[in-house]
Design an enzyme around this catalytic site. Structure first.
Site, PDB file in Angstrom:
ATOM      1  N   HIS A 110       3.689  -0.742 -13.152  1.00  0.00           N
ATOM      2  CA  HIS A 110       3.762  -1.038 -12.526  1.00  0.00           C
ATOM      3  C   HIS A 110       3.938  -1.805 -11.605  1.00  0.00           C
ATOM      4  O   HIS A 110       2.728  -1.064 -10.413  1.00  0.00           O
ATOM      5  CB  HIS A 110       5.866  -0.223 -12.299  1.00  0.00           C
ATOM      6  CG  HIS A 110       5.797   0.795 -11.481  1.00  0.00           C
ATOM      7  ND1 HIS A 110       5.578   1.093 -10.352  1.00  0.00           N
ATOM      8  CD2 HIS A 110       5.121   1.939 -11.528  1.00  0.00           C
ATOM      9  CE1 HIS A 110       5.261   1.986  -9.971  1.00  0.00           C
ATOM     10  NE2 HIS A 110       5.162   3.136 -10.816  1.00  0.00           N
ATOM     11  N   ASP A 112       5.455  -3.052  -8.433  1.00  0.00           N
ATOM     12  CA  ASP A 112       6.115  -2.576  -7.106  1.00  0.00           C
ATOM     13  C   ASP A 112       6.025  -1.526  -6.662  1.00  0.00           C
ATOM     14  O   ASP A 112       5.355  -0.291  -7.274  1.00  0.00           O
ATOM     15  CB  ASP A 112       7.967  -2.566  -6.941  1.00  0.00           C
ATOM     16  CG  ASP A 112       7.895  -1.578  -8.127  1.00  0.00           C
ATOM     17  OD1 ASP A 112       9.516  -1.375  -7.728  1.00  0.00           O
ATOM     18  OD2 ASP A 112       7.459  -1.468  -9.707  1.00  0.00           O
ATOM     19  N   ASP A 143       0.105   5.511  -7.789  1.00  0.00           N
ATOM     20  CA  ASP A 143       1.378   4.383  -8.177  1.00  0.00           C
ATOM     21  C   ASP A 143       1.784   3.987  -7.985  1.00  0.00           C
ATOM     22  O   ASP A 143       2.347   3.540  -6.755  1.00  0.00           O
ATOM     23  CB  ASP A 143       2.644   5.759  -7.671  1.00  0.00           C
ATOM     24  CG  ASP A 143       4.075   6.084  -7.934  1.00  0.00           C
ATOM     25  OD1 ASP A 143       4.611   6.617  -7.072  1.00  0.00           O
ATOM     26  OD2 ASP A 143       4.409   5.163  -9.399  1.00  0.00           O
ATOM     27  N   GLU A 176      10.694  -0.220 -10.709  1.00  0.00           N
ATOM     28  CA  GLU A 176      10.437   0.714 -11.550  1.00  0.00           C
ATOM     29  C   GLU A 176      10.620   2.410 -10.594  1.00  0.00           C
ATOM     30  O   GLU A 176      11.426   3.289 -10.643  1.00  0.00           O
ATOM     31  CB  GLU A 176       8.642   1.413 -11.861  1.00  0.00           C
ATOM     32  CG  GLU A 176       8.219   2.870 -12.736  1.00  0.00           C
ATOM     33  CD  GLU A 176       8.755   4.080 -11.780  1.00  0.00           C
ATOM     34  OE1 GLU A 176       8.289   3.571 -10.361  1.00  0.00           O
ATOM     35  OE2 GLU A 176       8.786   4.639 -12.024  1.00  0.00           O
ATOM     36  N   ASP A 203       0.730   6.358 -15.193  1.00  0.00           N
ATOM     37  CA  ASP A 203       1.581   6.872 -14.617  1.00  0.00           C
ATOM     38  C   ASP A 203       1.643   8.430 -13.859  1.00  0.00           C
ATOM     39  O   ASP A 203       2.704   8.712 -12.747  1.00  0.00           O
ATOM     40  CB  ASP A 203       2.564   6.224 -14.347  1.00  0.00           C
ATOM     41  CG  ASP A 203       3.460   6.147 -13.167  1.00  0.00           C
ATOM     42  OD1 ASP A 203       4.457   5.090 -13.345  1.00  0.00           O
ATOM     43  OD2 ASP A 203       2.978   5.997 -11.960  1.00  0.00           O
ATOM     44  N   HIS A 236      35.269  15.525  19.398  1.00  0.00           N
ATOM     45  CA  HIS A 236      34.882  15.879  20.186  1.00  0.00           C
ATOM     46  C   HIS A 236      34.366  17.570  19.668  1.00  0.00           C
ATOM     47  O   HIS A 236      35.728  18.237  19.701  1.00  0.00           O
ATOM     48  CB  HIS A 236      35.562  15.498  21.872  1.00  0.00           C
ATOM     49  CG  HIS A 236      34.959  17.141  22.638  1.00  0.00           C
ATOM     50  ND1 HIS A 236      35.021  17.757  23.171  1.00  0.00           N
ATOM     51  CD2 HIS A 236      33.912  16.296  23.791  1.00  0.00           C
ATOM     52  CE1 HIS A 236      34.607  17.861  24.575  1.00  0.00           C
ATOM     53  NE2 HIS A 236      33.579  16.812  24.450  1.00  0.00           N
ATOM     54  N   THR A 338      27.919  16.710  21.464  1.00  0.00           N
ATOM     55  CA  THR A 338      28.537  17.300  21.259  1.00  0.00           C
ATOM     56  C   THR A 338      29.454  16.663  20.168  1.00  0.00           C
ATOM     57  O   THR A 338      30.318  16.522  20.529  1.00  0.00           O
ATOM     58  CB  THR A 338      29.231  18.285  21.921  1.00  0.00           C
ATOM     59  OG1 THR A 338      29.570  16.928  23.389  1.00  0.00           O
ATOM     60  CG2 THR A 338      28.367  19.298  23.031  1.00  0.00           C
ATOM     61  N   HIS A 450       4.133   9.060  -3.239  1.00  0.00           N
ATOM     62  CA  HIS A 450       6.076   8.959  -2.428  1.00  0.00           C
ATOM     63  C   HIS A 450       5.612   9.561  -1.249  1.00  0.00           C
ATOM     64  O   HIS A 450       7.002   9.722  -0.403  1.00  0.00           O
ATOM     65  CB  HIS A 450       7.004   9.647  -3.340  1.00  0.00           C
ATOM     66  CG  HIS A 450       7.630   9.211  -4.735  1.00  0.00           C
ATOM     67  ND1 HIS A 450       8.535   9.077  -5.285  1.00  0.00           N
ATOM     68  CD2 HIS A 450       6.952   8.266  -5.526  1.00  0.00           C
ATOM     69  CE1 HIS A 450       8.722   8.689  -6.046  1.00  0.00           C
ATOM     70  NE2 HIS A 450       7.646   8.166  -6.170  1.00  0.00           N
TER      71      HIS A 450
END
Lengths: 480, 480
Positions: A110, A112, A143, A176, A203, A236, A338, A450
């Site tokens: 792949h 991408d 990758d 992918e 891969d 709140h 808060t 990644h």
């Protein structure tokens, strides 16, 4: 046999075989040595395209990457190179049919890549490939651009040295990282064109260059997005805190309940279809070198952590898991606010092993998650793309060919490993095309896939280019 | 006494008093009626300034707001109006000393506002005040611009009708929403200038206009930021999932452990200093009107939720709480990313009641949170600004004056309430200036403070302007 006979055999029988193998390796190495700079330059150019399929703002770049890949296939000598449109990003196809009688190797990869964020953690820009200590740092270095491009160069090498042993087909997709939604449609519509005897995929990773290995199994994937909603608006936390259930806390409690104190997943029926390894298989798996001190040092953690009763290799290769990939609720900016948040969200994915089914697990998860939600919140569970677990038998021709290729190239016997990651389309290829895949990757666990500062060792890149032609050679020989 | 005598007294004694009160109310109402449009226009102009103290990009706007407030104080008749610089945003000061022998009322408010995000949930822009159904919708409409500005108009009214009964001092700061870090320094450096007999604050709510109430207690605040770090980088959840502790899951488990199944906080020693209400006090508190069906319907929840053994009013007014205000980890964007995050963060705040100490609770929390972290993560706990809980006795002159003001203006007896929110500087005023505060707010719980579509009822705005002069009148009378 007496010693003289042994020496005689060694000299007149083994030596020629060895010499021939030696000759083939020499030719390969010579070619790579001659063209190594260009091999690197072309990869760098490929890496410069920010082909981030998950983010529509990079659409133009993804398409340009497909153009580049197609051109490189042509340059390497492929025929019928085509940028095949899909409902999403195109699939780049190319082939070289030398003899219908020869086996056909279908190469999948792949073009991408994963998003690069968080950007501020990169030492050099993710789309400006930079070499440090013999490693190429870039998003997609390993990758999958560095890895699939080895096949393109290996193909060029075989073409130029006239050593192409099998028919070759390339199928390089662009989605992918976002679930390959359109690949199945393409494969189903092109079963004739894609006819082959094995799918070759790079891969995945090896244990190391000192301990070459072949991935024989991949985990499956079920990816869920959950939302817990309490009050109909942010509140709140002074006025309402203590009187109204806080969805962030509720979500934490629900997530906390998914693992028991032994890190065993508590979802009913989750493990029902899991096939345990035999003692023999466990022994083989755990024989792979694993340095826990090194593993912990690399990650800067004090302890490893996982399901009680299983080693680290078993936990990542043979056991299913459940991980929180993302969680967010309330105010997450600078300073203090808060607020009692109206809702809380998380992304949760499960890695699966044979014989779990991605669809079934998604259902089991959804049913359980909805059932453990207290009455004062509404829960929504949305599945993303999934993928089935796969295992490639070590007695197959494909595995044997890879093993022999490694024997020649590394001078060692490959270790069969079970991988933790998922490549969902491997199951697709088996179902629709009826062919098994060989997961012949040259990455390393330290490649930071990644993550920020992803890298690919230059040594591994060239090693792959040198080794892959041998796969073709042996696959052809073993198929006779 | 015989009936005749009663009638005689009623006619000649009570009636004049009543008539006089009636006359005062009429004068007040007449003035408000005459100037009501201008009162609204000036407030709208104040609301248009995006005085977001938490976000440095609004610095210019915050400073312009201070200028506007100073100008309005001058216009209303204040002397010695000064924009007092601090290390952060300035404090606007002004005064009118009519007679050293008279008591002095110090009016506190804040001209900064909460951030408006999430912007997409506002029906009209947060800094374009818009009226719908008699309500002013804008960030700061109630908290605190609409409320403190009532005092400026009440002061103008008393000046113009020559009915100023006490000396008056204004102290309007610009950092309340970010912890009033510089207010303490200012107060400590200006104890002479700020000498007064009571602090008057409108930054809280009433039960309703049908059930006017006075806040007699505020919860304290301890605000903590926590970070849990596992591996030194984001990891591929396939390669590492199951072998490495996931900080997001760890954080969920740690947060989940902070409340038991009765929603009682499990931190050791947390409740040690909490003063329980007497049965009598509980009875008085729970006598306040509370419609649970309406409460749930307003929030669109099926069940209320809190510490077992306490009513909703007790849970928000008299019990300490722990809430997750924000949590984030891993990938939280669009689509799927299979990452095992390196770290997980949360913002956790605790509301405190007498006699808990904000600093002590922050230490107790930190110690406990660090102790429950498993060995395979590193934990960092950072405290933000805090504040002490306070209670104003109902037998004080200040409370009585407010009660009488409400009696005249609303024709009803005010209900004493215990508020859930925190105004940390109230404890500061008591410590440094030695004076108690009266929490005399005219907001409503439905005002959506800190949320999108914050609003302030126009009726309440005018009602406050009408009622506040009466406080001054009675405070002077009761102080004789």
């Amino acid at each position: 046999m007496d010693d003289n006979l042994i020496v005689y055999c060694a000299f007149y029988l083994v030596k020629p075989i060895f010499a021939q193998t030696n000759f083939v390796m020499q030719e390969i190495k010579k070619y790579v040595e001659t063209h190594k700079q260009r091999f690197l330059d072309e990869l760098f150019e490929l890496l410069r395209f920010p082909s981030v399929s998950a983010d529509p703002k990079y659409k133009g770049d993804v398409l340009k990457t497909a153009d580049y890949v197609a051109q490189k296939l042509k340059d390497a000598g492929a025929d019928h190179v085509e940028i095949c449109p899909t409902a999403g990003y195109p699939i780049v196809y190319g082939e070289k049919i030398i003899d219908a009688a020869l086996p056909t190797v279908l190469i999948y990869g792949h073009y991408d890549v994963q998003p690069a964020d968080p950007l501020e953690l990169w030492h050099t820009p993710p789309f400006e490939p930079t070499v440090r200590d013999g490693k190429i740092y870039a998003r997609g270095a390993c990758d999958d651009k560095g890895q699939f491009y080895m096949h393109v160069k290996a193909f060029e090498l075989m073409m130029q040295t006239n050593t192409l042993a099998c028919n070759v087909k390339f199928m390089i997709e662009g989605e992918e990282e976002v679930g390959s939604a359109n690949l199945g449609i393409f494969v189903n519509a092109n079963t004739e064109r894609l006819k082959a005897d094995v799918v070759l995929i790079s891969d995945t990773s090896m244990i190391s260059m000192e301990h070459p290995s072949i991935e024989t199994g991949l985990r499956g994937l079920a990816y869920m997005e959950v939302e817990v909603v309490g009050p109909n608006r942010d509140l709140h936390s002074g006025v309402y805190g203590g009187a109204v259930a806080n969805p962030a806390t509720i979500l934490c409690k629900m997530i906390a309940s998914l693992h028991d104190e032994n890190n065993h997943i508590t979802i009913p029926a989750f493990y029902d279809k899991v096939v345990e390894l035999s003692d023999e298989e466990k022994k083989a798996l755990n024989a792979a070198p694993y340095d826990e001190a090194e593993y912990k040092k690399d990650l800067d953690i004090e302890e490893v952590w996982g399901e009680k009763g299983y080693s680290t290799l078993e936990r990542t290769g043979t056991r299913p898991t459940l991980e929180v990939n993302g969680i967010w609720s309330g105010y997450i900016g600078e300073g203090a606010k808060t607020v009692l948040p109206s809702k809380a969200n998380a992304k949760i994915s499960m890695r699966l092993v044979p014989n779990q089914s991605s669809e079934e697990i998604a259902e089991i998860f959804t049913k359980h998650f909805e059932s453990i939600a207290p009455k004062n919140v509404k829960v929504k569970v949305t599945p993303h793309h999934g993928g089935e677990p796969v295992v490639t038998p070590t007695d197959s021709i494909a595995y044997k060919a890879a093993e022999k290729a490694i024997e020649d190239s590394f001078g060692k016997t490959a270790i069969p490993t079970r991988g933790g990651g998922s490549i969902p389309i491997v199951a697709l290829f088996e179902d629709v095309l009826g062919i098994k895949s060989v997961l012949f990757g040259f990455g390393l666990d330290s490649d930071a896939l990644h993550s920020p500062n992803e890298k690919y060792d230059i040594y591994n890149y060239y090693k792959g280019i040198e080794t892959l032609p041998l796969f073709h050679k042996y696959f052809a020989e073993l198929s006779k």
